[in-house]
Design a protein around this motif. Sequence first.
Motif, PDB file in Angstrom:
ATOM      1  N   VAL A 817      64.691 -36.883  52.072  1.00  0.00           N
ATOM      2  CA  VAL A 817      63.373 -37.314  52.337  1.00  0.00           C
ATOM      3  C   VAL A 817      62.546 -37.184  51.201  1.00  0.00           C
ATOM      4  N   SER A 820      56.977 -39.698  52.250  1.00  0.00           N
ATOM      5  CA  SER A 820      56.864 -40.554  53.411  1.00  0.00           C
ATOM      6  C   SER A 820      58.211 -41.332  53.422  1.00  0.00           C
ATOM      7  N   GLU A 822      62.476 -42.040  53.701  1.00  0.00           N
ATOM      8  CA  GLU A 822      63.672 -41.667  54.195  1.00  0.00           C
ATOM      9  C   GLU A 822      64.880 -42.474  53.679  1.00  0.00           C
ATOM     10  N   THR A 884      56.825 -34.748  56.001  1.00  0.00           N
ATOM     11  CA  THR A 884      58.155 -34.510  55.491  1.00  0.00           C
ATOM     12  C   THR A 884      58.968 -33.812  56.356  1.00  0.00           C
ATOM     13  N   LYS A 887      59.981 -35.670  59.352  1.00  0.00           N
ATOM     14  CA  LYS A 887      61.225 -36.281  59.195  1.00  0.00           C
ATOM     15  C   LYS A 887      62.412 -35.759  59.073  1.00  0.00           C
ATOM     16  N   ILE A 888      62.484 -34.493  58.421  1.00  0.00           N
ATOM     17  CA  ILE A 888      63.809 -33.528  58.329  1.00  0.00           C
ATOM     18  C   ILE A 888      64.005 -33.265  59.671  1.00  0.00           C
ATOM     19  N   GLN A 891      65.972 -36.071  61.440  1.00  0.00           N
ATOM     20  CA  GLN A 891      67.180 -36.290  60.645  1.00  0.00           C
ATOM     21  C   GLN A 891      68.107 -35.208  61.370  1.00  0.00           C
TER      22      GLN A 891
END
Length: 893
Positions: A817, A820, A822, A884, A887-888, A891
Amino acid sequence: MTKELPKAYDFKDTESRIYAMWEAGKYFKPHNDPNQPDFDPNVKPFVISIPPPNVTGELHLGHAMFVSVEDLMIRYHRMKGFSTLWVPGTDHAGIATQLMVERELIKEGTNREAIGREKFLDRTWEWKRKYAGQITGQIRRLGASCDWDRERFTMDEGLSRAVREAFVRLYEKGMIYRGPRLINWSPGLKTAVSDLEVEYSEEDATLYYFKYKLKDSDDFIPVATIRPETILGDTAVAVHPEDERFKKFIGKTAVVPMLGREIPIIGDEYVSMEFGTGALKITPAHDPNDYAIAQKHNLPMISMLDKEAKVNENGGKYSGLDRFEARKQLWADMKEAGLVIKTEPYRTTIPRSQRGGEIVEPMISEQWFVKIESMANAGLDAVKDGRIKIVPERFEKTYFNWLDNIKDWCISRQLWWGHRIPVWYCPDGHMTVAREDPTQCATCGSKDIHQDDDVLDTWFSSGLWPFSTLGWPDETPDLKYFYPTSYMETGYDILFFWVARMIMSGLEYTGVSPFHTVYLHGLIRDEHGQKMSKTKGNVIDPLTVMDELGTDALRFTLFVGATPGNDMNLSVKKVEANRNFANKIWNAGRFVINAINSLQPGAEPGDYTLADSWIWARLQTLINDVERQFQNFQYGQAGQQIYDFIWADFADWYVEIAKQELAEGGSRAARAADTLVRVFDMALRLLHPFTPFVTEEIWGHLRDALQESPLKDVCKDWPNALIIAQYPEPRTPEGWEAKALEDFELIQEIVRSIRNLRAEKNVAPSKKIAAFISAGAKADLLNEQSKVIASLAGLDHSQLAIHSSLKDKPADAAALVVGSVEIYLPLAGMVDLASEKTRLEKELKEAESHIQRLENLLGGDFANKAPAALIQKERDKLAAYKDTAEKIKAQLK
């Protein structure tokens, strides 16, 4: 086509050739054009007077430091368009030089007294001719761009005339007088030395306690001293007037041990009742505190030592003994006479001569003095009211403290080498003080006159240096145009010795401050912070370093990491690292010149790429930063920023991208070559004052290559040498820079992240891998830069998929990441899912800690007190970290 540069930079071949070119081109003169006059009233002068090295030997790191710093100041201002003058020269150095010549004579089995004054001076002039040429040759090796046509020596005819004029003026104003005063006497050198030339060290000594007997009585006063031999010069015993033990003795008479001389017992509040025995022996001719007490009580002064520190005729039976031998003999006799109480070890400060090293004796001596108070007050005012700025500012306090407590200046020295005092005596004792050698006494007309044997303190003549070197006392064109000078750059250790003397002298004789800025550099220590000394074996010889690693490497090392007024640690390893930097610059130069040579005839540059715009924006930021650092005297930081730009931004990023553009040919190649040339030219100009040789050599090759290329218009206004090229000027941003920086920094972060992951997974650099990127609003930008990203990150461009979002995220892929964005790298067989999870959890924890910090910040007083723009900036950061983190988390699922 210009021939390709050699693969390696050969500083041994380059440095002497480049220096000879500069001298032949007269580039060290005050103007930039050999056809223009030195004194153009429309051009502002910038002047430095070199701290004149002593004519006593070879170059050391102190010389290398001041030459490097001053040459940087001079080259910068020369490139800025000032009429720049750096006045070189050497100092006769009085005591130091005389010592050297005397040692030579001793090796030959003789001494100065044996050969006489005239022959001794002949020998000293021979020494000067040999070593002055040697030291100036070594200063040239450092790249010093001095105007050698204006080189001066403190005993030149012109400067000697200035010294005479200065002495006579002060004498005529009643500011110079001669008389017996307590001074520091150096027995080995057989001369007076100033307070500044005495070094005090903590040493072990012995404290001797003895009985001072009263006349015709068994009563005694106990006294202690570390110098029993000075008992022979005692003129009183002092006690505190309120001391119950001794006040009954005040007004009575004591008897000097072994001599039987009668002296008074006096009361004085200076005496401490708690210290020692509570009583003091008073030896006015051999102790500064006793001298002050004697003045107050009108006590006689009895000197008991001669110029060789042997007991004189006032010492009775001890006459002729060396001071330390007399100490032993007198104490033994006192012990036998029952006058000894005890001895005990004692730690105290011992005064030693800075030059000879022997213990200095305070002695009454007939000397010449300057009444210094009015000059000192003028020197204080010049700094207090801002006419003179001291860098760093903290040294102002030290300067004020010294001038506030200054004593009259003893200016006579019992030497043969130096400026002889311009005073003549006739048999009747009349004095003639004259600017020219007189033929008769000005008072009685007697032709039987002889000149004073003493010479002036070295600092008397070197204090005139900023203006005597320009022709003072004559109103020469040089003096009119170049005085006052601009900067005085030197080590903080001679702030008193020299800088204060120059300020006082300049104000006294010319009415103006001799310079507006004093820049003080620190001392150079070894890599462990220890003072360098031959006995420790940690001395670094600058000549050896230059022979092995090059002058530029040494110079640059002396800058980077150095700050005004602070000592710096130096190691050969640091110089080696900066030799590598010189090679990096050379290699970058080879690449740029090869790029020029590869262009097809008539090639026209195409549109600017993001990388072009970014490197230009970074260059403009650098130019602004360097200018600010120069104005704040932070030369080390400026050098570090230029280093980082060339090594990282230019060589590691832009050059790598330019390789792609050049490979494509046509307008893309021409644009890349054009940008390479223009940016590298500016970088060389910025760097030139720091590393003049390698930059001048590459720049000359660059200019030659351009003149035969489609880009020849780039260099149409370039001068014949980099030394006189214009220094880059700061520019106001035009509005496009911020976006170029932001966009390219995103590319850099993506590339770094992929490179780091590859390194973690041990993916071979040659292996091209696929990548899937969910870029959101940055998709268009990343697609435009896909070739750059693929090339720099080692991706297979045909398998690089960039979308605004990814519906099906690759399974078993490493996830990254960046803001913004990925990134998924399907490293089949190379990804350890457990370690991937650990890595992502670590990144999530870091993001969450930033979120917590920013929420606390924005929830406190900061949100009410800080400027709106700064608050918004922190809010944007918070939003980015939250994005961030989300998004992590996705994932990790």
